[in-house]
Design a protein around this motif. Structure first.
Motif, mmCIF file in Angstrom:
data_model
loop_
_atom_site.group_PDB
_atom_site.id
_atom_site.type_symbol
_atom_site.label_atom_id
_atom_site.label_comp_id
_atom_site.label_asym_id
_atom_site.label_seq_id
_atom_site.Cartn_x
_atom_site.Cartn_y
_atom_site.Cartn_z
ATOM 1 N N ASN A 27 -5.596 2.761 -7.756
ATOM 2 C CA ASN A 27 -6.313 3.559 -6.765
ATOM 3 C C ASN A 27 -6.671 4.927 -7.355
ATOM 4 O O ASN A 27 -5.841 5.822 -7.430
ATOM 5 C CB ASN A 27 -5.446 3.725 -5.515
ATOM 6 N N ASN A 65 -6.199 8.116 -5.039
ATOM 7 C CA ASN A 65 -4.817 8.579 -4.959
ATOM 8 C C ASN A 65 -4.347 9.189 -6.275
ATOM 9 O O ASN A 65 -3.569 10.152 -6.289
ATOM 10 C CB ASN A 65 -3.893 7.425 -4.569
ATOM 11 N N ARG A 107 4.438 8.680 -8.149
ATOM 12 C CA ARG A 107 3.853 10.016 -8.019
ATOM 13 C C ARG A 107 4.930 11.090 -8.181
ATOM 14 O O ARG A 107 4.726 12.084 -8.883
ATOM 15 C CB ARG A 107 3.165 10.178 -6.669
ATOM 16 N N SER A 135 0.190 6.467 -8.224
ATOM 17 C CA SER A 135 -0.691 6.840 -7.118
ATOM 18 C C SER A 135 0.067 7.185 -5.845
ATOM 19 O O SER A 135 -0.504 7.767 -4.926
ATOM 20 C CB SER A 135 -1.676 5.699 -6.823
ATOM 21 N N GLN A 136 1.369 6.859 -5.784
ATOM 22 C CA GLN A 136 2.132 7.121 -4.565
ATOM 23 C C GLN A 136 3.622 6.958 -4.837
ATOM 24 O O GLN A 136 4.023 6.526 -5.919
ATOM 25 C CB GLN A 136 1.711 6.156 -3.453
ATOM 26 N N GLY A 137 4.428 7.317 -3.858
ATOM 27 C CA GLY A 137 5.850 7.018 -3.862
ATOM 28 C C GLY A 137 6.608 7.526 -5.074
ATOM 29 O O GLY A 137 6.430 8.657 -5.531
ATOM 30 N N THR A 154 9.635 5.285 1.239
ATOM 31 C CA THR A 154 8.261 5.406 0.764
ATOM 32 C C THR A 154 7.329 4.963 1.884
ATOM 33 O O THR A 154 7.770 4.456 2.921
ATOM 34 C CB THR A 154 8.040 4.523 -0.467
ATOM 35 N N ASP A 155 6.041 5.115 1.677
ATOM 36 C CA ASP A 155 5.067 4.659 2.677
ATOM 37 C C ASP A 155 5.195 3.155 2.901
ATOM 38 O O ASP A 155 5.072 2.671 4.029
ATOM 39 C CB ASP A 155 3.644 5.003 2.224
ATOM 40 N N ARG A 156 5.455 2.415 1.817
ATOM 41 C CA ARG A 156 5.577 0.968 1.944
ATOM 42 C C ARG A 156 6.797 0.593 2.774
ATOM 43 O O ARG A 156 6.748 -0.306 3.616
ATOM 44 C CB ARG A 156 5.656 0.333 0.552
ATOM 45 N N THR A 186 -2.491 12.817 -7.340
ATOM 46 C CA THR A 186 -1.349 12.971 -8.238
ATOM 47 C C THR A 186 -1.688 13.898 -9.395
ATOM 48 O O THR A 186 -0.888 14.770 -9.770
ATOM 49 C CB THR A 186 -0.915 11.605 -8.793
#
Length: 258
Positions: free
Chosen positions: A38, A41, A19, A14-16, A188-190, A45
């Motif tokens: 999620n 998200n 994805r 879903s991210q990072g 990453t966002d985190r 992707t």
């Protein structure tokens, strides 16, 4: 079987890094099952996977739950009939001091990153054995130097490396390739959220914090999710087929030991 006719499962998609890996594999695999909690998200992707040339399958599950692994494998086989690569990327573990982390936080980290990857690999194993497929488990550099401020991250990452080694030993007989990856500092966002918090605690700008951390780590820059995705794609490619049981670091030189 050429890469263009193969099917991959990517967790944490879903991210990072997850994805980025799903999108990278979509350039060479015919289908990519994207897995995370999620769904919104995951839909983003999936659209990127489609744009890159592969057919996506969204499986929105919580891999910390015991039944989730079977659901992922069953959905993928129902949609595509085979599994050629499994990339276990899901699992964010909070960076909390060893004396402050609760049992629940330890259990949550273990349930998703360690047991989620273990269950999914076991569930997918018969299909991977049939296709002579590949598995990658994502760990992290903290497996090599666990410290008190992020004890759980280091402990669980070290367990991931050991788990991958055990799977690779079985894979020699079964024809399944298994490796683990240790990324260094990746933006990453985190990580950016962590840096924003750290900058606030130390009364500095986020930009200064972003500049300071690579210098202190002795690297030229943060890695990107795309950097790690390229490594993931190589490890499940025909060119890496004899590479199994390896623990591969990609960290911009952060680890200075031999």
């Amino acid at each position: 079987m050429e890469m263009s006719n193969r099917v991959a499962i990517v967790t944490g998609a879903s991210q990072g890094i997850g994805r980025a890996t799903a999108c990278r594999l979509a350039r060479e695999f015919s289908a990519v099952a994207v897995v995370a909690r999620n769904r919104e998200n995951l839909e983003l992707t999936a659209s990127e996977v489609t744009h890159a040339g592969a057919e996506p399958l969204i499986v929105d599950v919580d891999l910390s739950l015991p039944d989730a692994a079977g659901q992922v494998v069953a959905s993928t086989l129902a949609a595509f009939g085979r599994i050629d690569a499994l990339l276990n990327i899901a699992g964010a573990v909070p960076q909390i001091d060893v004396f402050e982390m609760t049992d629940r936080q330890w259990d949550d980290g273990l349930a998703l990153k360690l047991h989620g990857a273990r269950r999914l690999t076991v569930a997918a194993w018969p299909a991977l054995k049939a296709s002579a497929g590949s598995v990658v488990l994502m760990s992290g550099n903290s497996a090599l130097f666990p410290k008190a401020p992020y004890a759980a991250v280091g402990t669980i990452n070290a367990a991931i490396v050991a788990l991958a080694k055990a799977f690779s030993d079985r894979g020699i007989a079964d024809g399944v390739q298994v490796n683990s990856v240790l990324p260094g500092p990746v933006m990453t966002d985190r990580r950016r959220s962590y840096l924003e918090h750290w900058a606030q605690l130390h009364a500095m700008s986020v930009e200064d914090a972003i500049t300071r951390f690579p210098a202190e780590a002795g690297i030229s820059r943060y890695g990107t999710p795309e950097d790690i995705a390229e490594l993931m794609a190589f490890l499940v490619s025909p060119g890496a087929k004899w590479m199994t049981g390896a623990t591969v670091r990609m960290d911009g030189g952060e680890v200075k030991s031999i």
